[in-house]
Write an enzyme that holds these catalytic residues in place. Structure first.
Site, short mmCIF file in Angstrom:
data_model
loop_
_atom_site.label_atom_id
_atom_site.label_comp_id
_atom_site.label_asym_id
_atom_site.label_seq_id
_atom_site.Cartn_x
_atom_site.Cartn_y
_atom_site.Cartn_z
N ASN A 12 2.36 1.48 4.34
CA ASN A 12 2.58 0.22 5.05
C ASN A 12 2.21 0.32 6.53
OD1 ASN A 12 5.33 -2.07 5.68
ND2 ASN A 12 3.25 -2.57 5.12
N CYS B 251 -1.53 0.64 7.26
CA CYS B 251 -2.96 0.31 7.36
C CYS B 251 -3.32 -0.91 6.51
CB CYS B 251 -3.84 1.50 6.96
SG CYS B 251 -3.88 2.86 8.15
N ARG B 252 -3.48 -0.69 5.21
CA ARG B 252 -4.01 -1.74 4.34
C ARG B 252 -3.08 -2.93 4.16
NH1 ARG B 252 -5.21 1.85 -0.70
NH2 ARG B 252 -3.31 2.80 0.11
N SER B 253 -1.83 -2.68 3.80
CA SER B 253 -0.95 -3.82 3.51
C SER B 253 -0.60 -4.63 4.76
CB SER B 253 0.30 -3.41 2.72
OG SER B 253 1.07 -2.46 3.39
N CYS C 163 0.86 -1.18 0.00
CA CYS C 163 0.00 0.00 0.00
C CYS C 163 0.90 1.23 0.00
CB CYS C 163 -0.99 -0.02 1.16
SG CYS C 163 -0.28 0.21 2.81
N ASP D 255 -8.18 3.73 1.41
CA ASP D 255 -7.21 3.90 2.49
C ASP D 255 -7.90 4.43 3.74
OD1 ASP D 255 -5.07 4.44 4.15
OD2 ASP D 255 -3.87 5.37 2.57
#
Length: 140
Positions: A10, A12-14, A7, A109
């Protein structure tokens, strides 16, 4: 199969995608295209939302995506089209490592949307689909 989830920062999402796939037995790591958060843990609200689902992000630390990741991973999963484009700009000549979206559409995000639970729900659903469609496979 070694998988890399990517993401922007690095945090939140990934890392959520890493935890979701890791808990399904996949050999996975995460990274961000930006360097703002290198060495920092995932964003606390994302950790809190994950904890409610039984996902533990406390051991993860942000790292930045780099060109050598193309040779170190079998598949790179981007959380949105912008990250996929940033990844492709770093592709070394001759690299054939596939880059695709983690989900069937961009994962918004939550750092900006503030919808941490919604991001987790989308990530969990996409992780199930990646395994069901045999795009990623649990380690043996």
């Amino acid at each position: 199969m070694r998988v890399l989830c990517v993401c922007l920062g690095n945090i939140c999402r990934s890392p959520a995608a890493e935890a979701a796939l890791r808990d399904r037995g996949v050999e996975v790591v995460s990274a961000g295209t930006g360097d703002w958060h290198v060495g920092k843990p995932p964003y606390q609200p994302m950790q809190d939302a994950g904890q409610a689902l039984g996902r533990d992000l406390t051991s993860l630390r942000a790292r930045q995506f780099n060109a050598s990741d193309f040779q170190n991973f079998d598949l790179i999963l981007a959380m949105d089209e912008d990250n996929a484009a940033d990844i492709e700009r770093l592709r070394p000549a001759g690299s054939t490592t596939p880059v695709r979206l983690f989900a069937d559409r961009a994962v918004p995000d939550p750092y900006y949307t503030r919808d941490f639970e919604g991001a987790w729900a989308m990530i969990e659903k996409a992780a199930d689909a990646l395994i069901a469609d045999r795009i990623v496979q649990p380690a043996e």
